[in-house]
Design a protein around this motif. Structure first.
Motif, short mmCIF file in Angstrom:
data_model
loop_
_atom_site.label_atom_id
_atom_site.label_comp_id
_atom_site.label_asym_id
_atom_site.label_seq_id
_atom_site.Cartn_x
_atom_site.Cartn_y
_atom_site.Cartn_z
N ASP A 169 0.90 -1.17 0.00
CA ASP A 169 0.00 0.00 0.00
C ASP A 169 0.94 1.21 0.00
OD1 ASP A 169 -3.05 0.76 0.47
OD2 ASP A 169 -1.93 2.09 1.77
N THR A 213 -3.81 -2.01 -9.90
CA THR A 213 -4.78 -1.09 -9.29
C THR A 213 -5.07 0.07 -10.25
OG1 THR A 213 -3.87 -1.71 -7.16
CG2 THR A 213 -5.32 0.20 -7.20
N SER A 266 3.11 14.88 -2.45
CA SER A 266 2.69 15.69 -1.31
C SER A 266 3.37 17.07 -1.29
CB SER A 266 2.93 14.94 0.00
OG SER A 266 4.28 14.56 0.09
N ARG A 291 11.55 13.85 -5.74
CA ARG A 291 10.30 14.60 -5.64
C ARG A 291 9.83 15.01 -7.04
NH1 ARG A 291 8.27 12.85 -2.06
NH2 ARG A 291 6.96 14.61 -1.54
N ASN A 347 -7.98 4.91 -1.66
CA ASN A 347 -9.05 4.54 -0.74
C ASN A 347 -9.61 5.79 -0.06
OD1 ASN A 347 -9.18 1.65 -0.97
ND2 ASN A 347 -7.13 1.60 -0.08
P1 NDP Z 1 2.47 4.96 -3.07
O1 NDP Z 1 3.19 5.07 -1.79
O2 NDP Z 1 3.08 4.23 -4.20
O3 NDP Z 1 2.10 6.43 -3.61
C1 NDP Z 1 1.36 7.31 -2.86
C2 NDP Z 1 1.29 8.65 -3.58
O4 NDP Z 1 0.37 9.48 -2.91
C3 NDP Z 1 2.61 9.38 -3.60
O5 NDP Z 1 2.69 10.17 -4.76
C4 NDP Z 1 2.51 10.25 -2.36
O6 NDP Z 1 3.28 11.43 -2.41
C5 NDP Z 1 1.04 10.61 -2.35
N1 NDP Z 1 0.61 10.81 -0.96
C6 NDP Z 1 0.62 9.90 0.05
N2 NDP Z 1 0.20 10.42 1.19
C7 NDP Z 1 -0.08 11.70 0.91
C8 NDP Z 1 -0.56 12.78 1.69
N3 NDP Z 1 -0.84 12.64 3.00
N4 NDP Z 1 -0.75 13.96 1.06
C9 NDP Z 1 -0.49 14.09 -0.27
N5 NDP Z 1 -0.02 13.11 -1.05
C10 NDP Z 1 0.17 11.94 -0.47
O7 NDP Z 1 1.03 4.34 -2.70
P2 NDP Z 1 -0.02 3.63 -3.65
O8 NDP Z 1 0.00 4.24 -4.99
O9 NDP Z 1 0.17 2.17 -3.51
O10 NDP Z 1 -1.39 3.97 -2.91
C11 NDP Z 1 -2.14 5.15 -3.20
C12 NDP Z 1 -3.57 4.98 -2.75
O11 NDP Z 1 -4.16 3.87 -3.42
C13 NDP Z 1 -3.76 4.71 -1.25
O12 NDP Z 1 -4.98 5.29 -0.84
C14 NDP Z 1 -3.89 3.19 -1.21
O13 NDP Z 1 -4.59 2.77 -0.05
C15 NDP Z 1 -4.70 2.96 -2.46
N6 NDP Z 1 -4.64 1.60 -2.99
C16 NDP Z 1 -3.45 1.03 -3.32
C17 NDP Z 1 -3.41 -0.24 -3.86
C18 NDP Z 1 -2.16 -0.86 -4.34
O14 NDP Z 1 -2.24 -1.91 -4.97
N7 NDP Z 1 -0.99 -0.27 -4.13
C19 NDP Z 1 -4.65 -1.04 -3.98
C20 NDP Z 1 -5.85 -0.30 -3.70
C21 NDP Z 1 -5.83 0.95 -3.20
P3 NDP Z 1 4.64 11.50 -1.54
O15 NDP Z 1 5.58 10.57 -2.23
O16 NDP Z 1 5.03 12.93 -1.58
O17 NDP Z 1 4.26 11.02 -0.15
#
Ligand code: NDP
Length: 447
Positions: A169, A213, A266, A291, A347
Motif C-alpha cells: 500500500d 490497481t 505531497s 520529488r 481509498n
Molecule cells: P504509493 O506510496 O506508491 O504512492 C502514494 C502517492 O500518494 C505518492 O505520490 C505520495 O506522495 C502521495 N501521498 C501519500 N500520502 C499523501 C498525503 N498525506 N498527502 C499528499 N499526497 C500523499 O502508494 P499507492 O500508490 O500504492 O497507494 C495510493 C492509494 O491507493 C492509497 O490510498 C492506497 O490505499 C490505495 N490503494 C493502493 C493499492 C495498491 O495496490 N498499491 C490497492 C488499492 C488501493 P509522496 O511521495 O510525496 O508522499
C-alpha cells in the motif's frame, strides 16, 4: 449527511462509542451504512443476527512494537498494526501501509473498506489491513531492510497463506515486500509464496500485479464512459499522486488515447497540456525516488508548489494518492472545470461533502471499493498461481483483470437497480459487497 434509520443509527452510535477518536473509521462505516437502508428493509435477518454490528467489529486487532537500528547506530521505535477484519469469505487479505500518519483509526478504515471490496471481486478473500507509522522518506535501503525485518519478526506469527495474506500500500512496494518475504522465509524455514502478494516476478510474483490497481481503475472508467457512448480518446485526465496507483492509471489512460495533463505528490503538482512524459516520471519517482519538482525541472512542465491538482480543468479526475485529499471545495472546482467522471484509485480520497457536490452536479462518481478493486483481485490471481505453482503471461493476466473489472461494473449497476438506486455506483458497490459477506456470515453461524 443522509439520515440513518433506527437500526442502522444504533449501529453507528455503537461504533462511535467503541472506537473513540478514530475519525476515518467512523467515516468509512457511515458511508456504508448510508447505503444499507433498503437492504435491511428487504432482509430483516441481517438485523436479527446482528450481522451489521458484527461486521463493524474486527475479528482481531494486533498492535506491536517495532524497534530497529538506524545507520547512525541509534535505536528507533515504531508501532506496527494488523487488523484482521473479516474472514467469512476467505483468509484476511489487504495491504500494509508505511506512513507517519498511520494509527489504528486509519488501519481500521482501510480494513473495513477492504472487506466489501474483496467481496465485490467475487474471489475467496476476506479483508484485513496493516502497517506502521514508520516514515520511509529519506531512509537508506539498509534502514528500510532493518525496519522490514523487525516488523516481520512479530508479524510472521499471525499470517499465512490460509490465514492472512498482506500486500503493499502507501510506502510499501516491491522492495519492501522483498525484505518482508525474505524475513518470513528465514524465520519459518518455509518457502510459502502465498503468504504475501506483490512479490517480484522471479520469486513468485504475478505479471500485472504492479500495474493492476491503476489499470483496473481505468478499465472501470472505460466501462462508465462506454455506457454513455464515450471513450478516453482525447479526454483530459488529472491523476493525483505519482506512486504505484497513479503511475499505472496514467499509463493505461495514455494507452487508451487520453491525455494525462497533471499529477502530484505531497509537495505539489505538475501540469502540462501536451501530456505528462510517463517514462521520465517513472524514472524520477520509481527509479530515483525523487520529488515531483525534479520531473518538472527535467521535462519543462510547470510545477505548482503546495497547490491543489484539482485546480486543473479536466474531463476525468482520478484521485490516486490518499484519504480525504479531495474535499467539497475541490469538487466544486472540478464541476466548474467540466469534469464528468471522478473515480477513486485511492481509498476514500473524496470527503463525504465532495461526493455530495459531485453527485448533485450530475458528475459520475465511482467509489474506491469498486474502482480500485483490481489490485486485490490481481493479488488473488497471484495466490492462485502460487497455489498451482504456475505463472501466467502478461496478456492472459491483464485479460483476467479486465474481465474482473467489467464484472464489478455490471454487478454495481445491477445491484443499484435492484435496490432502487439506478446508476449509483456507491449504492451498488456497498450493497453488493455487503450482501455477499453478510450471507456468508449468516451461513457460518454466530462467530
Ligand atoms: P504509493 O506510496 O506508491 O504512492 C502514494 C502517492 O500518494 C505518492 O505520490 C505520495 O506522495 C502521495 N501521498 C501519500 N500520502 C499523501 C498525503 N498525506 N498527502 C499528499 N499526497 C500523499 O502508494 P499507492 O500508490 O500504492 O497507494 C495510493 C492509494 O491507493 C492509497 O490510498 C492506497 O490505499 C490505495 N490503494 C493502493 C493499492 C495498491 O495496490 N498499491 C490497492 C488499492 C488501493 P509522496 O511521495 O510525496 O508522499
Amino acid at each position: 449527511m443522509t439520515a440513518l434509520d433506527d437500526a442502522l443509527g444504533d449501529v453507528y452510535t455503537e461504533v462511535l462509542r467503541r472506537n473513540p477518536g478514530e475519525l476515518e473509521f467512523h467515516q468509512a462505516v457511515r458511508e456504508v451504512l448510508e447505503s444499507l437502508g433498503p437492504v435491511v428493509a428487504k432482509r430483516p435477518q441481517y438485523t436479527d443476527a446482528a450481522v451489521i454490528r458484527r461486521l463493524c467489529e474486527p475479528e482481531r486487532q494486533l498492535i506491536f512494537r517495532v524497534p530497529w537500528v538506524d545507520d547512525a547506530g541509534r535505536v528507533q521505535l515504531n508501532r506496527g498494526f494488523r487488523v484482521e477484519f473479516n474472514s467469512a469469505l476467505g483468509p484476511y487479505k489487504g495491504g500494509l501501509r508505511f506512513h507517519p500518519s498511520v494509527y489504528l483509526g486509519i488501519v481500521k478504515f482501510l480494513g473495513f473498506e477492504q472487506v466489501f471490496k474483496n467481496a465485490l471481486t467475487g474471489m475467496p478473500i476476506g479483508g484485513g489491513k496493516g502497517g506502521s507509522d514508520f516514515d520511509p522518506k529519506g531512509r537508506s535501503d539498509a534502514e528500510i531492510m532493518r525496519f522490514c525485518q523487525s516488523f516481520m519478526t512479530e508479524l510472521y506469527r499471525h499470517i499465512g497463506e490460509h490465514t492472512d495474506v498482506p500486500a503493499g500500500d502507501i510506502g510499501v512496494g516491491g522492495r519492501e515486500i522483498g525484505y518482508l518475504f525474505g524475513q518470513y522465509k528465514r524465520i519459518t524455514n518455509r518457502y510459502e509464496s502465498g503468504v504475501l502478494t506483490g512479490k517480484g516476478l522471479t520469486w513468485g510474483g504475478s505479471q500485472v500485479r504492479t500495474e493492476a490497481t491503476g489499470y483496473g481503475t481505468v478499465f472501470f472508467v472505460q466501462d462508465v464512459l462506454a455506457a454513455r457512448g464515450a471513450s478516453f480518446d482525447g479526454r483530459r485526465v488529472v491523476v493525483s499522486g505519482s506512486g504505484n496507483v497513479a503511475l499505472y492509471a496514467a499509463e493505461k489512460v495514455q494507452q487508451l488515447g487520453g491525455v494525462v495533463v497533471a499529477c502530484s505528490d505531497s509537495s505539489g503538482y505538475v501540469v502540462d497540456d501536451k501530456g505528462i512524459d510517463l517514462e521520465l516520471l517513472k524514472d524520477v519517482k520509481q527509479a530515483r525516488r525523487e520529488r515531483i519538482a525534479v520531473y518538472a525541472a527535467e521535462s519543462g512542465a510547470r510545477f505548482v508548489e503546495d497547490g491543489s491538482v484539482w485546480d486543473v480543468p479536466c474531463d476525468v479526475a482520478l484521485p490516486c494518492a490518499t484519504q480525504n485529499e479531495l474535499d467539497g471545495g475541490h469538487a466544486e472546482t472540478l464541476v466548474r472545470g467540466g469534469c464528468v467522471v471522478v473515480a477513486e484509485g485511492a481509498n476514500m480520497p473524496c470527503t463525504p461533502q465532495a461526493v455530495r457536490v459531485l453527485e448533485s452536479a450530475g458528475v459520475v462518481f465511482v467509489p474506491g471499493k469498486a474502482a480500485n478493486a483490481g489490485g486485490v483481485a490481481t493479488s488473488a490471481l497471484e495466490m492462485q498461481q502460487n497455489a498451482s505453482r504456475d505463472s501466467w503471461s502478461f496478456e492472459h493476466t491483464e485479460a483476467r483483470l479486465a474481465e474482473i473489472m467489467h464484472g464489478i461494473h455490471e454487478r454495481c449497476l445491477e445491484t443499484a437497480d435492484e435496490y432502487g438506486r439506478p446508476g449509483s455506483y456507491v449504492a451498488g458497490a456497498n450493497i453488493a459487497g455487503f450482501t455477499q459477506v453478510a450471507d456468508a456470515m449468516l451461513a457460518l453461524g454466530v462467530i
